[in-house]
Scaffold this motif. Structure first.
Motif, PDB file in Angstrom:
ATOM      1  N   ASN A 186       0.820  -1.204   0.000  1.00  0.00           N
ATOM      2  CA  ASN A 186       0.000   0.000   0.000  1.00  0.00           C
ATOM      3  C   ASN A 186       0.856   1.257   0.000  1.00  0.00           C
ATOM      4  N   ARG A 245       0.776   5.510   1.119  1.00  0.00           N
ATOM      5  CA  ARG A 245       0.077   6.578   1.833  1.00  0.00           C
ATOM      6  C   ARG A 245      -0.364   7.650   0.846  1.00  0.00           C
ATOM      7  N   ASN A 246      -1.568   8.184   1.048  1.00  0.00           N
ATOM      8  CA  ASN A 246      -2.055   9.249   0.182  1.00  0.00           C
ATOM      9  C   ASN A 246      -1.233  10.516   0.383  1.00  0.00           C
ATOM     10  N   ASP A 267      -0.287  11.075   6.441  1.00  0.00           N
ATOM     11  CA  ASP A 267      -1.228  10.018   6.795  1.00  0.00           C
ATOM     12  C   ASP A 267      -0.552   8.992   7.697  1.00  0.00           C
ATOM     13  N   THR A 307      -1.184   5.846   8.114  1.00  0.00           N
ATOM     14  CA  THR A 307      -1.056   4.508   7.530  1.00  0.00           C
ATOM     15  C   THR A 307      -1.164   4.583   6.017  1.00  0.00           C
ATOM     16  N   THR A 360      -2.869   3.213   2.825  1.00  0.00           N
ATOM     17  CA  THR A 360      -4.172   2.598   2.621  1.00  0.00           C
ATOM     18  C   THR A 360      -4.493   2.305   1.158  1.00  0.00           C
ATOM     19  N   ILE A 361      -3.729   2.837   0.226  1.00  0.00           N
ATOM     20  CA  ILE A 361      -4.052   2.649  -1.186  1.00  0.00           C
ATOM     21  C   ILE A 361      -3.259   1.460  -1.736  1.00  0.00           C
ATOM     22  N   ASP A 368      -3.126   2.838  -8.745  1.00  0.00           N
ATOM     23  CA  ASP A 368      -4.129   2.409  -7.774  1.00  0.00           C
ATOM     24  C   ASP A 368      -4.828   1.158  -8.291  1.00  0.00           C
TER      25      ASP A 368
END
Length: 591
Positions: free
Chosen positions: A48, A50-51, A55, A57, A59-60, A343
């Motif tokens: 993943n 991080r955006n 952030d 965590t 998440t993407i 993504d």
């Protein structure tokens, strides 16, 4: 070439005769360049992203070569005048699913992704120039039966080699005076001629096993580019793009950063210094090496701002670049760039490449029995996170494993082992939130991810004084013992060696070169090292040959080669059962 400062509309003033003004619009063509860098054979998703750096965590879900290919295809569909390029390190330091087969899977999938030009990076030299030439030209590995698995995975036999071109403008074979690969490539796209110059960082000999770059010279990047400009102009090139495996970093303090920011302007980076020296005919620089995502405007030699991009690493991000060219005079009128996250959730607009996924799955099937073999267990996560003295728990464990493999009679009789931190590529994570939480099992694949280079351990004899020199060579600016002509400042940071149990010392950076380690603090099993005495010490073959500028190790005598570093780590697990994190108490900051 350089941006035309004139207006793009020409008014024909006939007002004195009472006629309306006429305007002629100069036509332009827009070329799309799709770029990425530092793929490192990451055929499957690296996890993943991080955006934002702020952030907590990641998440993407990102990456995977099938998804990367899907994004590339989507961007190319938006403009038939498109080119796909890489700024180096597509191979080397790769996961087992690629490395087990000498990175043939990466080359084969990149062929099908549509890559056209790759600037050779430092990791492309990990297995030496002859192996790199095989990557370009094809054919089976001369000794490894894992090579040429096309019949099992659905690719040609023998190995097809790269359908794209390796570029290496500043890498010269000393025996011939010719570059290892072409300096540049020219492609006619949308009716205009675009030149791509490809290069790797000139410090490559300081970070690659010396045998891997033997017989090669790495020349200054900016001087190389500027010398090629007249040649490109003579061949009618209308836009110049530099693909360079060198980069910059974005300060971690810039918590609002995104993958399209350029916080700090890459200040102090080698890349900015290079761009500041480039000829005004260069329109765009696509970079890599530092595994950062940035989208910058940096001044060239003439003071004009040009686009400088980088797309993170391992297929997480790619860069969508539009270059508008004035077809009337051949000038680049604008460059716009955007970094895009690869993504894996974007199923509505992106279709992953099924044929590429099949190839990866087939290689995965071949590698799975080796990858899943359990070699030991850990009691907690063992990481590369360093304390104030630069010592990490995982560094301790790896150094201990190499000492264990070489301390017995007939195997080296080593009394200490040293591990370069750059050779430790991942952490040993403890299971969390999974069905097997708490078992701490370590597979061969996980260990391979930690040490993916296939180095061997080497035991050699140094004097106590040479051990002191080795420790001083950890710090930037200490060039004592450097061979004639060796670069004096190839490393922009201190490189604290990881040391085995029983070895200890204290250091304090004083601002004076070669004066950071107190000789009286250097001890083996509690006894101060005698400068005149001889000691058997173990390192990997990369270091033994002077890698990472530990040149004093090349003076070591009575060399004895040993096991693969990964085999030494596996044996350590076998002997010790469940392994705990290293104590991080062997290197101390001086009071």
């Amino acid at each position: 070439m350089k941006l035309n400062k004139l207006a793009f509309g020409i008014a024909l003033g006939l007002g004195a005769f009472g006629l309306a003004h006429a305007v002629t619009t100069i036509p332009t063509v827009t070329i799309k360049i799709v770029a990425f860098n530092d793929f490192h054979g990451q055929l499957e998703s690296p996890g993943n992203l991080r955006n934002l750096p702020s952030d907590p965590t990641a998440t993407i879900p990102v990456g995977g070569v099938d998804w990367l290919a899907g994004y590339v295809e989507n961007l190319k569909s938006q403009n038939p005048s498109s080119i796909v390029v890489s700024a180096g390190d597509i191979i080397g330091a790769t996961p087992l699913v690629s490395a087990l087969f000498h990175d043939e899977p990466t080359i084969e999938t990149m062929n099908r992704l549509g890559l056209e030009f790759n600037a050779v990076g430092n990791h492309e030299f990990d297995e030496g120039k002859n192996e790199l030439k095989r990557m370009q030209n094809g054919g089976c590995h001369p000794t490894d039966p894992n090579s040429c698995q096309g019949a099992s995975v659905g690719t040609p036999v023998p190995f097809e080699g790269a359908a794209f071109k390796f570029l290496a403008a500043n890498v010269v074979e000393t025996a011939t005076g010719k570059t290892l690969f072409p300096q540049y490539a020219i492609k006619v796209v949308g009716g205009v001629r675009i030149g791509f110059i490809g290069m790797t960082l000139k410090e490559t000999p300081t970070i690659v096993t010396p045998t891997g770059v033997a017989g090669l010279e790495f020349k200054d990047e900016a001087a190389t580019v500027n010398a090629l400009i007249p040649k490109l102009r003579a061949r009618g090139v209308e836009a110049v793009v530099v693909l360079i495996h060198q980069g910059g970093t974005i300060p971690v303090s810039q918590t609002a950063s995104t993958i399209n920011n350029c916080d700090g302007g890459l200040d102090g980076s080698p890349l900015k210094t290079i761009v500041n020296q480039l000829d005004d005919e260069v329109d765009l620089v696509i970079s890599g090496h530092t595994h950062q995502a940035y989208n910058c405007q940096i001044a060239n030699k003439a003071g004009r701002l040009i686009s400088v991009t980088s797309a993170n690493s391992q297929g997480r991000v790619l860069t969508d670049i539009d270059v508008a060219i004035n077809t009337a005079n051949g000038e680049v009128s604008s460059v716009s760039a955007e970094n895009i996250v690869v993504d894996r959730r974007a199923t509505a607009t992106i279709t992953p490449n099924a044929a590429i996924k099949t190839i990866v799955n087939n290689y995965k099937t071949l590698s799975t029995p080796i990858a899943n073999r359990v070699i030991g267990s850990i009691s907690a996560a063992i990481t590369t996170t360093a304390n104030a003295a630069g010592e990490s728990a995982l560094g301790d464990v790896i150094a201990d494993a190499q000492l264990l493999a070489t301390r017995n009679v007939g195997f080296g009789e080593a009394v200490a082992a040293f591990m370069n931190p750059g050779g430790i590529r991942a952490n040993l994570t403890y299971p969390s939130g999974t069905a097997n939480e708490g078992d701490g099992k370590v597979t061969y694949a996980e260990a391979f991810t930690v040490q993916p280079f296939g180095n061997t351990v080497v035991t050699l004899t140094l004097t106590g004084a040479q051990i002191h020199t080795l420790l001083e060579q950890q710090f930037t600016g200490c060039t004592v013992g450097y061979p004639a002509g060796a670069p004096a400042s190839g490393q922009p940071f201190n490189r604290i060696l990881q040391v085995s149990d029983g070895f200890s010392y204290e250091w304090k950076e004083k601002g004076t070169a070669c004066d950071n380690v107190d000789p009286a603090s250097i001890k083996i099993n509690g006894v101060v090292v005698d400068p005149a005495a001889s000691y058997r010490i173990t390192v990997n073959n990369f270091m033994a040959d002077g890698g990472d500028q530990y040149y004093v190790l090349t003076q070591g005598t009575n060399r004895l080669g040993g096991a693969l570093d990964l085999d030494a780590l596996e044996s350590y697990f076998t002997v010790n059962g469940t392994v705990a994190p290293g104590p991080q108490n062997r290197i101390l900051p001086a009071p």
